[in-house]
Design a protein around this motif. Sequence first.
Motif, PDB file in Angstrom:
ATOM      1  N   ARG A 125      -8.365  -7.410   4.358  1.00  0.00           N
ATOM      2  CA  ARG A 125      -8.799  -6.742   6.066  1.00  0.00           C
ATOM      3  C   ARG A 125      -8.839  -7.888   6.531  1.00  0.00           C
ATOM      4  NH1 ARG A 125     -14.459  -6.467   2.434  1.00  0.00           N
ATOM      5  NH2 ARG A 125     -14.111  -4.335   1.935  1.00  0.00           N
ATOM      6  N   THR A 126      -8.556  -8.834   6.385  1.00  0.00           N
ATOM      7  CA  THR A 126      -8.488 -10.438   7.909  1.00  0.00           C
ATOM      8  C   THR A 126      -6.385  -9.772   8.069  1.00  0.00           C
ATOM      9  OG1 THR A 126      -9.944 -11.485   6.960  1.00  0.00           O
ATOM     10  CG2 THR A 126      -7.986 -12.507   8.459  1.00  0.00           C
ATOM     11  N   ILE A 127      -5.692  -9.693   7.693  1.00  0.00           N
ATOM     12  CA  ILE A 127      -4.440  -9.726   7.325  1.00  0.00           C
ATOM     13  C   ILE A 127      -4.654  -8.558   7.935  1.00  0.00           C
ATOM     14  CG2 ILE A 127      -2.302  -9.164   6.364  1.00  0.00           C
ATOM     15  CD1 ILE A 127      -3.493 -10.587   4.045  1.00  0.00           C
ATOM     16  N   ALA A 128      -4.608  -7.247   8.120  1.00  0.00           N
ATOM     17  CA  ALA A 128      -4.979  -5.788   8.350  1.00  0.00           C
ATOM     18  C   ALA A 128      -5.171  -6.158   9.521  1.00  0.00           C
ATOM     19  CB  ALA A 128      -5.887  -4.953   7.667  1.00  0.00           C
ATOM     20  N   THR A 129      -6.971  -6.041   9.880  1.00  0.00           N
ATOM     21  CA  THR A 129      -7.077  -6.527  11.656  1.00  0.00           C
ATOM     22  C   THR A 129      -6.153  -6.914  12.572  1.00  0.00           C
ATOM     23  OG1 THR A 129      -9.543  -6.681  10.863  1.00  0.00           O
ATOM     24  CG2 THR A 129      -8.735  -7.820  13.073  1.00  0.00           C
ATOM     25  N   ARG A 130      -5.204  -8.479  11.554  1.00  0.00           N
ATOM     26  CA  ARG A 130      -4.376  -9.163  12.810  1.00  0.00           C
ATOM     27  C   ARG A 130      -3.347  -8.540  13.059  1.00  0.00           C
ATOM     28  NH1 ARG A 130      -6.211 -14.237  13.739  1.00  0.00           N
ATOM     29  NH2 ARG A 130      -8.383 -14.555  12.936  1.00  0.00           N
ATOM     30  N   ALA A 131      -3.068  -7.427  11.651  1.00  0.00           N
ATOM     31  CA  ALA A 131      -1.429  -6.910  11.680  1.00  0.00           C
ATOM     32  C   ALA A 131      -1.410  -5.901  13.307  1.00  0.00           C
ATOM     33  CB  ALA A 131      -1.465  -6.414  10.345  1.00  0.00           C
ATOM     34  N   GLY A 132      -1.807  -4.536  12.995  1.00  0.00           N
ATOM     35  CA  GLY A 132      -2.130  -3.702  13.795  1.00  0.00           C
ATOM     36  C   GLY A 132      -0.910  -2.466  13.084  1.00  0.00           C
ATOM     37  N   ILE A 133       0.037  -2.776  11.870  1.00  0.00           N
ATOM     38  CA  ILE A 133       0.747  -2.265  11.156  1.00  0.00           C
ATOM     39  C   ILE A 133       0.512  -1.864   9.760  1.00  0.00           C
ATOM     40  CG2 ILE A 133       2.558  -2.904  12.963  1.00  0.00           C
ATOM     41  CD1 ILE A 133       3.600  -5.166  11.061  1.00  0.00           C
ATOM     42  N   PRO A 134       0.841  -1.319   9.891  1.00  0.00           N
ATOM     43  CA  PRO A 134       0.951  -0.829   8.031  1.00  0.00           C
ATOM     44  C   PRO A 134       0.467  -2.192   7.049  1.00  0.00           C
ATOM     45  CG  PRO A 134       2.061   0.793   8.531  1.00  0.00           C
ATOM     46  CD  PRO A 134       2.474   0.029  10.524  1.00  0.00           C
ATOM     47  N   VAL A 135      -0.788  -2.520   5.921  1.00  0.00           N
ATOM     48  CA  VAL A 135      -0.130  -3.469   5.077  1.00  0.00           C
ATOM     49  C   VAL A 135      -0.260  -2.554   3.856  1.00  0.00           C
ATOM     50  CG1 VAL A 135      -1.213  -5.410   4.274  1.00  0.00           C
ATOM     51  CG2 VAL A 135      -1.789  -4.990   6.991  1.00  0.00           C
ATOM     52  N   TYR A 136       0.930  -3.605   3.505  1.00  0.00           N
ATOM     53  CA  TYR A 136       0.979  -2.596   1.646  1.00  0.00           C
ATOM     54  C   TYR A 136       0.590  -3.922   0.904  1.00  0.00           C
ATOM     55  CZ  TYR A 136       3.772   1.151   2.680  1.00  0.00           C
ATOM     56  OH  TYR A 136       4.387   2.345   3.559  1.00  0.00           O
ATOM     57  N   ALA A 137       0.254  -3.822  -0.537  1.00  0.00           N
ATOM     58  CA  ALA A 137      -0.779  -4.791  -1.305  1.00  0.00           C
ATOM     59  C   ALA A 137       0.712  -4.825  -2.725  1.00  0.00           C
ATOM     60  CB  ALA A 137      -1.571  -4.118  -1.832  1.00  0.00           C
ATOM     61  N   TYR A 138       0.912  -6.445  -2.439  1.00  0.00           N
ATOM     62  CA  TYR A 138       1.673  -6.318  -3.483  1.00  0.00           C
ATOM     63  C   TYR A 138       1.053  -6.944  -4.972  1.00  0.00           C
ATOM     64  CZ  TYR A 138       6.546  -8.613  -5.405  1.00  0.00           C
ATOM     65  OH  TYR A 138       7.084  -8.604  -5.796  1.00  0.00           O
ATOM     66  N   ASP A 139       1.191  -6.047  -5.736  1.00  0.00           N
ATOM     67  CA  ASP A 139       0.129  -6.361  -6.744  1.00  0.00           C
ATOM     68  C   ASP A 139       1.288  -7.118  -7.596  1.00  0.00           C
ATOM     69  OD1 ASP A 139      -1.914  -7.158  -8.614  1.00  0.00           O
ATOM     70  OD2 ASP A 139      -1.695  -4.934  -9.566  1.00  0.00           O
ATOM     71  N   LEU A 140       1.118  -8.554  -8.053  1.00  0.00           N
ATOM     72  CA  LEU A 140       2.195  -9.296  -8.344  1.00  0.00           C
ATOM     73  C   LEU A 140       1.320 -10.765 -10.041  1.00  0.00           C
ATOM     74  CD1 LEU A 140       5.379  -9.541  -8.661  1.00  0.00           C
ATOM     75  CD2 LEU A 140       4.606 -11.323  -7.327  1.00  0.00           C
ATOM     76  N   PRO A 141       1.008 -10.117 -10.521  1.00  0.00           N
ATOM     77  CA  PRO A 141      -0.328 -10.891 -11.210  1.00  0.00           C
ATOM     78  C   PRO A 141       1.125 -12.243 -12.005  1.00  0.00           C
ATOM     79  CG  PRO A 141      -0.169  -9.404 -12.719  1.00  0.00           C
ATOM     80  CD  PRO A 141       0.445  -8.715 -11.482  1.00  0.00           C
TER      81      PRO A 141
END
Length: 309
Positions: A125-141
């Motif tokens: 949520r913090t990243i998306a608020t600062r970005a203002g462009i699409p955010v993709y999650a990278y699932d890399l356990p």
Amino acid sequence: MSTPDPMSGVIPPVCTPLSPDYEVDTSSLIRLVEHLLDGGVDGLFVLGSSSEAAFLSDRHRRTVLDTVIGHVAGQVPVLAGVIDMTAPRVVDHVATALDAGADAIVATAPFYTRTHPAEIAVHFRTIATRAGIPVYAYDLPVSVHTKLGADLLLELAAEGVLAGLKDSSGDDGGLRKVILGRRDRDLSRFAVLTGSELTVDSALWMGADGVVPGLGNVDPHGYVRLYKAARAGDWEAARREQERLFRLFDLVNAGGPRMGRGSSALGAFKAALHLRGIIAYPTMALPQIALDADEIAVVGKHLADAALI
């Protein structure tokens, strides 16, 4: 933030060519981008695992962004990795990516720190608020030691925090749960991309939107053929192309037991690109171990078997 045009198709994670003195080889990087665009890819992902982002200084990261985004000049979307340990550090990378003109950003869960799903949600949520462009999650356990659960991903998608997922978890059941949950929750604008080079046909058949294949640096044309065949419903052609790429992927084992899996795989990608005349040097970022002449010859045999040299 939701994107009006969810990503789909073939989006290779672009390797970072380096000179013998470990600087970004921008001329080779431009040739690599041209090679990928010629292959018909639908987007480019820079500063991910195959880009050796974890080994690059902030200065080198910026050079990659400026070189690729400047050369692409809007021909395809460029997704920028902003991977770092915690949200404050990621936000700094977001600012750099925005300044360079990235179309979207890609972030993992926090790592090194021990986090709870509630904290991971705050992270994105913090990243998306600062970005203002699409955010993709990278699932890399395997690298961040946290598996992004389907419920968390879909919750953040419903909030508009996440535009999509790059799933490199190796968990096919988990991938299917995300795809089913997306459908059940009417989240069709949430893009699901597989990071597996080896099961693309299966992922597309399950309903994934595309693929982010490291091997796509070496053979983008093959992954584009696979994707187009699947989208046309020609699953037999998709399976044949996947099987050819499956065999080609064995080049990642060229390093054998004398080095780590990452050095062997990324070294093989770079050796293949060097043998194909696309990058000038197969230099690996420190402290990774480079392939030797005999190992590079093994990579060359795989390329010859795949009719790429």
